[in-house]
Design a protein around this motif. Structure first.
Motif: not given
Length: 645
Positions: A362-369, A379-390
């Motif tokens: 969560y801490l890492s993805i938080l910085e991708t907002r 427009s808003y974007s964020s890297d995934p916490l739960l990836k599509s590959s999972t």
């Protein structure tokens, strides 16, 4: 019967009348025919073309009765434009003569965000152009004690007002003299031509990070959405809070109350108690189980709540697009944000387990907002916490969609987006961790602290035993950030245009931290400037309040150690050096009798209003200087110190 006697009779009977049937009620007729009729006759002697309307309800009693006077060259409806109006308090304790604004049509046209800022700009512009209004009025704001949203909607758009208390009603001559004077000022509003200019800009401005107007010159664009009040009082600049304090101060309850302010605690609040055995992100966000041979995803309460916040965003009819770099973006308008409530996730006793371990993802993805504004659109974007590959590992027989509450055709698009791009951090999610520092808990690394807003709960929201039964102070409601990066244009509507003052301040702080592990970098500067944009300070005292709180929330929590660590190579003690810098930077508002006592507005609390002449702003001493003194005393007595209580 004289007008004042009719008004006195109406005010004394109003509350009881509201308990009775509205149709053909004598008090309703008294208001519309006798009081409204007398006002109409008087206005028409001076302005025969004015439209005068009196309303005490339509089918049911109104919460706030009113008598409006409309110049048809400005407006023909109380739903838009500027006009004088008598507003009667819901409790019958008095009434106002107010130069006010209609808000219904602008809200329908622009949405709540933009319409509220538009109203603020109109207030400021008219007061600048007709400064006599400031001397004319006898109150700072309108307080109607209304219980409905319509009744409350008359309060903020007020431009100038006089209040007449039931127990001190004026003579009729004084009442009409005040009305004559306000009608004179009202006619001057017609010549300002402010409305077309503002509405044209609302349609044309395309290049700012957020749409808006400079109140000194309505032809210059500045920032609008971020400084609007929404249904909350203040925006935070980071969606992750650490609430630190001794047990029993109300940290968890504070988060719950913030969620209650959204109007639906059941929807917007999730309490998750952190367990001491949490050591990896799967404890928080879920994991794939293959115990039965077929892979199934184990959904945690936290992941379910994150998706619940996403469902709120989907319900606002926003759009989804794929950016050039293949990232999923939420696309919407300012008005869409008025429909999207903040969702509060409370991680109770957050540091019972090592935060850097279970909260790492969560801490890492938080910085991708990332936020981007163009005109009234975002427009808003964020890297995934739960990836599509999972998600793809689960196969078509997975129950994940159902477990996340996304069953049904309503969420077909949402599920398709999650399958393709994963589940990121929704922009309306605020995570608040409660923290107790004792022998059973873990400390925080600077990685955690740098990504959070840290509150010493006892300093920001102190308990007062004397006010246990009759509180006089209330906490402001908080809402989610609308930006992750700041631009110069965002600061145009503050007293720190271009951020120059804040940059000088942060440079001075950083010089005192030079060659120590506590030096600040670009992230700190960006968040300081975001804090300025969120608070919208209009004078140096308010700007210093932002700096003071920033020291408490972002700088001092990073500082800890023994005497050796907190002494520079030149032998200077860091805490004493920092205190001297703050006393220099805050010198403009220092109390001459006590150089350490700084009275500055509280940005997170305000006084509870008890009468129309009360002042909501709560002034408090400087927090950061007091905290530095406490840390220094602790260092002397225990040979080790930190920010955490």
């Amino acid at each position: 019967m004289p007008l004042i006697q009719d008004i006195e009779r109406f005010l004394s009977s109003w509350k009881d009348a509201c308990k009775e049937t509205f149709t053909n009620h004598a008090i309703a007729e008294l208001f519309k025919v006798d009081i409204g009729g007398r006002v109409k006759t008087f206005v028409h002697t001076k302005h025969p073309d004015f439209i005068v309307k009196a309303s005490v309800g339509a089918g049911n009693w109104a919460n706030v009765p009113w008598i409006s006077m409309l110049n048809p060259r400005i407006t023909t409806s109380t739903k838009d434009g500027v006009y004088p109006v008598y507003l009667f308090k819901a409790d019958g304790s008095g009434f106002y003569l107010s130069l006010n604004q209609g808000t219904t049509n602008p809200k329908d046209k622009y949405g709540k965000f933009v319409s509220e800022k538009r109203s603020e700009v109109i207030v400021q512009h008219i007061r600048n152009e007709i400064p006599e209004l400031i001397d004319w009025e006898n109150v700072d704001y309108v307080q109607l004690n209304a219980s409905t949203s319509l009744g409350k909607s008359y309060e903020k758009p007020n431009i100038a007002a006089k209040f007449y208390a039931f127990d001190n009603l004026p003579e009729e001559e004084e009442l009409f003299n005040d009305l004559t004077e306000l009608l004179y000022y009202y006619n001057r509003v017609e010549a300002l031509s402010i409305f077309d200019s503002i509405d044209t800009k609302l349609s044309e401005v395309n290049d700012s990070n957020q749409l808006g107007f400079n109140t000194n010159n309505v032809d210059e664009p500045d920032n609008i959405g971020l400084s609007a009040n929404f249904t909350h009082d203040i925006f935070i600049y980071k969606p992750f809070l650490l609430l630190a304090g001794i047990s029993g101060t109300g940290k968890t309850r504070f988060v719950r109350k913030q969620a209650e302010a959204t109007g639906s605690l059941a929807d917007t609040y999730c309490l998750s108690s952190v367990r001491p055995d949490w050591h990896e992100p799967s404890d928080l966000l879920g994991y794939i189980s293959r115990l039965n041979g077929t892979p199934q995803f184990v959904v945690t309460d936290v992941l379910f709540f994150i998706v619940k916040a996403w469902r709120e965003i989907f319900s606002a009819k926003v759009k989804f697009e794929v950016s050039k770099n293949g990232q999923l973006e939420v696309i919407g308008d300012n008005k869409d944000l008025g429909l999207i409530r903040p969702y509060w996730l409370c991680l109770d006793e957050m540091n019972l387990a090592p935060v850097e371990q279970y909260f790492a993802d969560y801490l890492s993805i938080l910085e991708t907002r990332s936020w981007s504004w163009r005109g009234g659109s975002f427009s808003y974007s964020s890297d995934p916490l739960l990836k599509s590959s999972t998600i793809s590992q689960l196969g078509e027989d997975s129950t994940l969609r159902e477990d996340l509450g996304l069953q049904g055709s309503t969420y077909d698009m949402a599920w398709e987006m999650f399958e393709q791009y994963g589940i990121g951090i929704p922009f309306n999610l605020i995570v608040a961790g409660t923290v107790n520092m004792d022998e059973t808990t873990h400390g925080f690394s600077r990685k955690v602290i740098d990504r959070a807003i840290s509150f010493d709960f006892g300093a920001f929201f102190p308990n007062s035993f004397d006010e246990f039964f009759s509180p006089t102070i209330q906490n402001k409601a908080l809402s989610y950030p609308l930006q992750a990066q700041v631009s110069q244009l965002d600061l145009e509507s503050t007293c720190d245009r271009n951020g120059e003052k804040s940059i000088v301040f942060l440079k001075a702080i950083n010089e005192s931290l030079e060659s120590t592990p506590f030096e600040l970098a670009y992230r700190a500067l960006n968040e300081l400037l975001l804090a300025v944009v969120c608070a919208q300070p209009q004078d140096d005292k308010s700007l210093i309040a932002v700096w003071d709180d920033f020291m408490m929330c972002k700088v001092l929590p990073r500082i800890e150690g023994d005497s050796d660590k907190l002494t520079t190579a030149g032998g200077e003690e860091i805490l004493i050096k920092l205190k001297a810098v703050l006393q220099s930077q805050f010198a403009s508002i220092l109390n001459r009798s006590d150089r350490d006592l700084i009275q500055r507005p509280d940005l997170y609390r305000e006084k509870i209003i008890t009468d129309s002449n009360s002042e909501k702003t709560l002034n408090i001493p400087c927090r950061s200087i007091s905290k530095l003194e406490w840390m220094q005393q602790r260092l002397v007595s225990a040979t080790f110190t930190s920010f955490w209580p």
